[in-house]
Design an enzyme around this catalytic site. Structure first.
Site, PDB file in Angstrom:
ATOM      1  N   THR A  12       0.821  -1.212   0.000  1.00  7.03           N
ATOM      2  CA  THR A  12       0.000   0.000   0.000  1.00  7.03           C
ATOM      3  C   THR A  12       0.850   1.255   0.000  1.00  7.03           C
ATOM      4  OG1 THR A  12      -1.766  -1.175   1.105  1.00  7.03           O
ATOM      5  CG2 THR A  12      -1.808   1.206   1.309  1.00  7.03           C
ATOM      6  N   TYR A  25      -8.243   0.265  -3.820  1.00  4.51           N
ATOM      7  CA  TYR A  25      -7.004   0.731  -4.451  1.00  4.51           C
ATOM      8  C   TYR A  25      -6.202  -0.484  -4.877  1.00  4.51           C
ATOM      9  CZ  TYR A  25      -4.663  -0.765  -0.196  1.00  4.51           C
ATOM     10  OH  TYR A  25      -4.191  -1.529   0.834  1.00  4.51           O
ATOM     11  N   SER A  58       1.548  -7.595  -0.678  1.00  2.00           N
ATOM     12  CA  SER A  58       2.387  -8.510   0.114  1.00  2.00           C
ATOM     13  C   SER A  58       1.699  -9.826   0.427  1.00  2.00           C
ATOM     14  CB  SER A  58       2.901  -7.836   1.382  1.00  2.00           C
ATOM     15  OG  SER A  58       1.908  -7.751   2.375  1.00  2.00           O
ATOM     16  N   THR A  91       1.864  -4.234   4.270  1.00  2.00           N
ATOM     17  CA  THR A  91       1.810  -4.489   5.716  1.00  2.00           C
ATOM     18  C   THR A  91       1.299  -5.890   6.066  1.00  2.00           C
ATOM     19  OG1 THR A  91      -0.417  -3.529   5.905  1.00  2.00           O
ATOM     20  CG2 THR A  91       1.448  -2.049   6.242  1.00  2.00           C
ATOM     21  N   ASP A  92       0.612  -6.547   5.113  1.00  2.00           N
ATOM     22  CA  ASP A  92      -0.048  -7.814   5.476  1.00  2.00           C
ATOM     23  C   ASP A  92       0.932  -8.913   5.899  1.00  2.00           C
ATOM     24  OD1 ASP A  92      -2.440  -6.601   4.932  1.00  2.00           O
ATOM     25  OD2 ASP A  92      -2.829  -7.654   3.053  1.00  2.00           O
ATOM     26  N   LYS A 164       1.072  -7.378  12.909  1.00  2.00           N
ATOM     27  CA  LYS A 164      -0.031  -6.529  12.455  1.00  2.00           C
ATOM     28  C   LYS A 164      -1.260  -6.921  13.269  1.00  2.00           C
ATOM     29  CE  LYS A 164      -2.551  -4.844   8.446  1.00  2.00           C
ATOM     30  NZ  LYS A 164      -2.711  -4.807   6.998  1.00  2.00           N
ATOM     31  N   GLU A 280       4.474 -27.578  28.355  1.00  2.00           N
ATOM     32  CA  GLU A 280       3.681 -28.281  29.369  1.00  2.00           C
ATOM     33  C   GLU A 280       4.316 -29.659  29.547  1.00  2.00           C
ATOM     34  OE1 GLU A 280      -0.251 -28.039  27.740  1.00  2.00           O
ATOM     35  OE2 GLU A 280       0.104 -29.649  26.303  1.00  2.00           O
TER      36      GLU A 280
HETATM   37  N1  ASP Z   1      -2.629  -5.594   0.997  1.00  2.00           N
HETATM   38  C1  ASP Z   1      -1.585  -4.627   1.260  1.00  2.00           C
HETATM   39  C2  ASP Z   1      -0.255  -5.367   1.228  1.00  2.00           C
HETATM   40  O1  ASP Z   1       0.079  -6.029   2.171  1.00  2.00           O
HETATM   41  C3  ASP Z   1      -1.833  -3.980   2.564  1.00  2.00           C
HETATM   42  C4  ASP Z   1      -0.832  -2.928   2.990  1.00  2.00           C
HETATM   43  O2  ASP Z   1       0.244  -2.798   2.454  1.00  2.00           O
HETATM   44  O3  ASP Z   1      -1.174  -2.197   3.957  1.00  2.00           O
HETATM   45  O4  ASP Z   1       0.436  -5.283   0.257  1.00  2.00           O
END
Ligand code: ASP
Length: 324
Positions: A12, A25, A58, A91-92, A164, A280
């Site tokens: 993103t 997007y 990602s 971010t994923d 995340k 455990e």
């Molecule tokens: N779907 C996006 C990715 O991981 C989400 C992001 O970058 O926030 O590429």
């Protein structure tokens, strides 16, 4: 001026919606040259040179891009002119890439992974600030010796802690069990504590063909058939995203004990957001390993690297998890 290498993989942070207010997007649209031009106006105190490794969402990150990325990071780190590396990433799966690199790179120069929650043409785009923060961190000699770092939302996280936790808003990441290890703005940087890996070599050799490890997700009603459906011929190890502290229904447990007896390492992690799984008493008899504070996706990466290095004994695997 500090010289930094920027390796772009998409996400993103390089995404485009076509409108400042659109919800939908496409991730991974802006190329590195255009991106460097975009950040050129920020007055960052570093000389940036960029390289496009991939331009993907990602969700599609995996061994092929990881191989190219690891090679490119190593090349940059070997260059005496380069003081540090910034990696732009979706971010994923950012936490998986950051942890994999953390385990397979030396810690002498800063390596910082950064993303954004809003596409580059959105109102309130967080990518510029996150990027400026990442440059600030990567330019700081004191960032070395802390392993791979993740910068999101004015905070610095260690790769092994970061996860995340939200899919909305810009404060999408948390550290567990340690929270952030520093606070950053484009103009300031404050570390909480000293580096812990000064001069440290990589913990693991790079492996361009990671062994197959499956994550089986436990739930109420999960059973042996649920385990067996996921374990294939090529499976070399299993991580259970267990309920609570790495628990699972009896039928599933029996199936996993059988897999462990066949020689497939079984790591018990937790599906809870802040799951901490200790050993455990039955783990020894069952041949199971406790993931401690690593979530299932990070436990999988550590297990893959251990298996790639020929480590299959549960006690030796446990020692590696204890050391993380
Ligand atoms: N779907 C996006 C990715 O991981 C989400 C992001 O970058 O926030 O590429």
């Amino acid at each position: 001026m500090t010289k930094l290498t920027v390796l772009a993989t998409g996400g993103t942070i390089a995404g485009i919606a076509g409108s400042a207010i659109a919800k939908d997007y496409r991730a991974g649209e802006i190329g590195i040259e255009d991106y460097l031009e975009k950040v050129g106006g920020l007055g960052l105190e570093a000389e940036l040179s960029g390289r496009q490794i991939a331009n993907i969402d990602s969700a599609d990150m995996g061994p092929e891009v990881w191989n190219a990325l690891h090679t490119a990071v190593c090349e940059a780190l070997d260059d005496p002119e380069c003081a540090g590396v910034v990696i732009t990433h979706g971010t994923d799966t950012l936490e998986e890439t950051a942890f994999l690199l953390d385990l397979t790179l030396p810690a002498e120069k800063p390596v910082v992974v950064v993303g954004a929650m809003r596409p580059a043409d959105a109102v309130g785009y967080d990518g510029l600030r996150n990027f400026a923060n990442a440059v600030r961190v990567a330019s700081d000699p004191d960032a070395a010796g802390r392993g791979v770092l993740v910068v999101m939302g004015d905070r610095v996280f260690a790769a092994r802690d970061v996860r995340k936790v939200r899919t909305r808003g810009t404060e999408a990441f948390r550290g567990f069990p340690r929270e952030s290890i520093g606070l950053v703005t484009p103009a300031s940087l404050e570390w909480f504590g000293a580096p812990w890996r000064q001069g440290g070599p990589a913990s693991f050799d790079w492996c361009d063909k990671l062994p197959e490890v499956v994550i089986v997700y436990a739930y109420a009603g999960f059973d042996a058939a649920g385990v067996e459906r996921q374990v294939g011929e090529n499976t070399r190890g299993i991580v259970v995203a267990g309920v609570g502290e790495g628990n699972m229904p009896e039928s599933a447990r029996a199936a996993l004990v059988a897999q462990a007896k066949r020689g497939l390492p079984v790591v018990r992690a937790s599906r809870a957001d802040e799951g901490l799984v200790d050993r455990e008493p039955e783990d020894t008899e069952n041949g199971f390993v406790a993931a401690r504070a690593l979530n299932p996706q990070k436990a999988r990466i550590l297990l893959q690297l251990l298996l790639a290095g020929g480590i299959t004994d549960p006690a030796a695997i446990q020692k590696a998890f204890d050391g993380r």
